[in-house]
Design an enzyme around this catalytic site. Structure first.
Site, PDB file in Angstrom:
ATOM      1  N   HIS A   1       3.918   7.070   5.572  1.00 41.52           N
ATOM      2  CA  HIS A   1       2.700   7.716   6.075  1.00 41.52           C
ATOM      3  C   HIS A   1       1.872   6.884   7.054  1.00 41.52           C
ATOM      4  CE1 HIS A   1       0.284   5.646   2.902  1.00 41.52           C
ATOM      5  NE2 HIS A   1      -0.740   5.872   3.705  1.00 41.52           N
ATOM      6  N   ASP A   2       1.996   5.555   7.022  1.00 37.86           N
ATOM      7  CA  ASP A   2       1.211   4.727   7.954  1.00 37.86           C
ATOM      8  C   ASP A   2       2.072   4.094   9.056  1.00 37.86           C
ATOM      9  OD1 ASP A   2      -1.459   5.082   7.153  1.00 37.86           O
ATOM     10  OD2 ASP A   2      -1.322   3.575   5.563  1.00 37.86           O
TER      11      ASP A   2
ATOM     12  N   GLU B   1       0.789   5.470  12.573  1.00 36.52           N
ATOM     13  CA  GLU B   1      -0.612   5.074  12.782  1.00 36.52           C
ATOM     14  C   GLU B   1      -0.772   3.564  12.985  1.00 36.52           C
ATOM     15  OE1 GLU B   1      -3.459   7.252  10.266  1.00 36.52           O
ATOM     16  OE2 GLU B   1      -4.529   5.357  10.040  1.00 36.52           O
ATOM     17  N   ASP B   2      -0.006   2.788  12.260  1.00 39.09           N
ATOM     18  CA  ASP B   2      -0.252   1.340  12.236  1.00 39.09           C
ATOM     19  C   ASP B   2       0.853   0.451  12.781  1.00 39.09           C
ATOM     20  OD1 ASP B   2      -2.732   1.700  11.055  1.00 39.09           O
ATOM     21  OD2 ASP B   2      -1.938   1.639   9.033  1.00 39.09           O
TER      22      ASP B   2
ATOM     23  N   ASP C   1      -3.314   8.456  -1.245  1.00 43.76           N
ATOM     24  CA  ASP C   1      -3.744   7.430  -0.278  1.00 43.76           C
ATOM     25  C   ASP C   1      -5.197   7.033  -0.570  1.00 43.76           C
ATOM     26  OD1 ASP C   1      -3.539   5.823   2.021  1.00 43.76           O
ATOM     27  OD2 ASP C   1      -4.153   7.431   3.371  1.00 43.76           O
TER      28      ASP C   1
ATOM     29  N   HIS D   1       0.828  -1.214   0.000  1.00 41.40           N
ATOM     30  CA  HIS D   1       0.000   0.000   0.000  1.00 41.40           C
ATOM     31  C   HIS D   1       0.862   1.264   0.000  1.00 41.40           C
ATOM     32  CE1 HIS D   1      -2.869   3.069   1.173  1.00 41.40           C
ATOM     33  NE2 HIS D   1      -2.303   3.211   2.354  1.00 41.40           N
TER      34      HIS D   1
HETATM   35  N1  G4P Z   1      -9.414  -0.518   0.698  1.00 37.53           N
HETATM   36  C1  G4P Z   1      -8.678  -1.267   1.533  1.00 37.53           C
HETATM   37  N2  G4P Z   1      -8.171  -0.703   2.656  1.00 37.53           N
HETATM   38  C2  G4P Z   1      -7.420  -1.475   3.474  1.00 37.53           C
HETATM   39  C3  G4P Z   1      -7.191  -2.832   3.187  1.00 37.53           C
HETATM   40  N3  G4P Z   1      -6.410  -3.345   4.168  1.00 37.53           N
HETATM   41  C4  G4P Z   1      -6.153  -2.353   5.014  1.00 37.53           C
HETATM   42  N4  G4P Z   1      -6.760  -1.220   4.623  1.00 37.53           N
HETATM   43  C5  G4P Z   1      -6.690   0.065   5.345  1.00 37.53           C
HETATM   44  O1  G4P Z   1      -7.915   0.198   6.066  1.00 37.53           O
HETATM   45  C6  G4P Z   1      -8.208   1.591   6.175  1.00 37.53           C
HETATM   46  C7  G4P Z   1      -9.686   1.758   5.801  1.00 37.53           C
HETATM   47  O2  G4P Z   1     -10.459   0.935   6.603  1.00 37.53           O
HETATM   48  P1  G4P Z   1     -11.415   1.532   7.720  1.00 37.53           P
HETATM   49  O3  G4P Z   1     -12.083   0.408   8.433  1.00 37.53           O
HETATM   50  O4  G4P Z   1     -12.290   2.571   7.065  1.00 37.53           O
HETATM   51  O5  G4P Z   1     -10.426   2.344   8.689  1.00 37.53           O
HETATM   52  P2  G4P Z   1      -9.532   1.856   9.916  1.00 37.53           P
HETATM   53  O6  G4P Z   1      -8.944   0.510   9.582  1.00 37.53           O
HETATM   54  O7  G4P Z   1      -8.485   2.952  10.004  1.00 37.53           O
HETATM   55  O8  G4P Z   1     -10.452   1.835  11.099  1.00 37.53           O
HETATM   56  C8  G4P Z   1      -7.256   2.363   5.287  1.00 37.53           C
HETATM   57  O9  G4P Z   1      -6.371   3.033   6.156  1.00 37.53           O
HETATM   58  P3  G4P Z   1      -5.521   4.331   5.705  1.00 37.53           P
HETATM   59  O10 G4P Z   1      -4.599   3.964   4.601  1.00 37.53           O
HETATM   60  O11 G4P Z   1      -4.934   4.878   6.955  1.00 37.53           O
HETATM   61  O12 G4P Z   1      -6.559   5.337   5.071  1.00 37.53           O
HETATM   62  P4  G4P Z   1      -7.925   5.982   5.592  1.00 37.53           P
HETATM   63  O13 G4P Z   1      -9.025   5.120   5.068  1.00 37.53           O
HETATM   64  O14 G4P Z   1      -7.870   5.980   7.105  1.00 37.53           O
HETATM   65  O15 G4P Z   1      -7.917   7.315   5.017  1.00 37.53           O
HETATM   66  C9  G4P Z   1      -6.593   1.262   4.449  1.00 37.53           C
HETATM   67  O16 G4P Z   1      -5.239   1.512   4.132  1.00 37.53           O
HETATM   68  C10 G4P Z   1      -7.747  -3.408   2.002  1.00 37.53           C
HETATM   69  O17 G4P Z   1      -7.592  -4.571   1.704  1.00 37.53           O
HETATM   70  N5  G4P Z   1      -8.482  -2.578   1.204  1.00 37.53           N
HETATM   71 MN    MN Z   2      -2.683   4.742   3.949  1.00 46.49          MN
END
Ligand code: G4P
Ligand code: MN
Length: 209
Positions: free
Chosen positions: A91-92, A95-96, A152, A65
């Protein structure tokens, strides 16, 4: 014919390059320095995200990602600002993973650490609250942070379309698109290419910005 007595560095342009320091005769190649910094970020992200997987069926490595976000910026958005690419790669991490801002500051400097800070959600807050804050913070972000936020969202929406997280219903996917559109709305006027691609994804779902 006499041979030159002064040792030259690598490449014909090396004479014009700045020196590393008074005592060193090794020239600094700016392109090599940039390359090294970027690879250092990729390596750091790969180590930090090593045990993390995406939520898709295939459980893809999470690091795909952050590399993909950086790739959107260089290959689609025409971004060449190295700090933006570095921030995309990192960037993550806070957070992660177990990474702290102090660690980023020590490794990559204050500017990069601050940029990552702008891209980091406070995971101690409830999900609803975090989502609301992203909408509020988007228009107030710096130009460089806006670029990473757009990439992102573009990556995550494409992922949702291609291979959604296991267990996500059609409604949940649509809700994510609707929320993402609100965030992207606050990022408008930042990058034409990415905004056009995002608009296309939204209009497929009947969402207009
Ligand atoms: N579409 C998708 N997203 C996935 C997948 N696996 C992990 N993610 C991550 O999950 C986040 C979106 O899921 P949500 O349930 O809405 O958020 P959360 O995990 O932060 O609670 C994104 O975080 P983020 O990058 O920090 O972005 P943001 O959505 O917080 O802006 C994304 O990168 C996947 O298989 N598909
Ligand atoms: Mn991200």
């Amino acid at each position: 014919m006499s041979l030159p007595t002064r040792k030259l560095g690598r490449g014909s342009q090396s004479q014009n390059m700045p020196m590393t320091g008074e005592r060193s005769s090794q020239p600094v190649d700016p392109a090599a320095k940039v390359c090294k910094e970027i690879v250092r970020c990729v390596n750091f992200a790969a180590i930090k995200h090593k045990d993390q997987r995406r939520k898709d069926e295939a459980q893809s490595p999470y690091v795909n990602h952050v590399i993909g976000v950086a790739y959107i910026l260089t290959s689609e958005a025409g971004v060449s600002d190295v700090s933006v690419i570095q921030a995309a790669l990192l960037h993550d991490t806070v957070e992660d993973t177990n990474t702290s801002f102090y660690e980023l500051q020590a490794e990559f400097g204050e500017d990069i650490a601050n940029l990552v800070k702008e891209l980091t959600d406070d995971k101690s807050l409830p999900a609803e609250e975090r989502k609301k804050l992203q909408v509020i913070h988007a228009p107030k972000s710096s130009y460089r942070a806006k670029l990473v936020k757009l990439a992102d969202k573009l990556y995550n929406l494409r992922d949702l379309r291609r291979s959604p997280p296991v267990g996500w219903s059609k409604e949940r996917i649509q809700e994510y698109f609707q929320w993402a559109a609100q965030v992207v709305s606050g990022l408008r006027g930042t990058n034409k290419q990415m905004e056009e691609s995002l608009c296309d994804l939204f209009s497929e779902r009947g969402i207009t910005l």
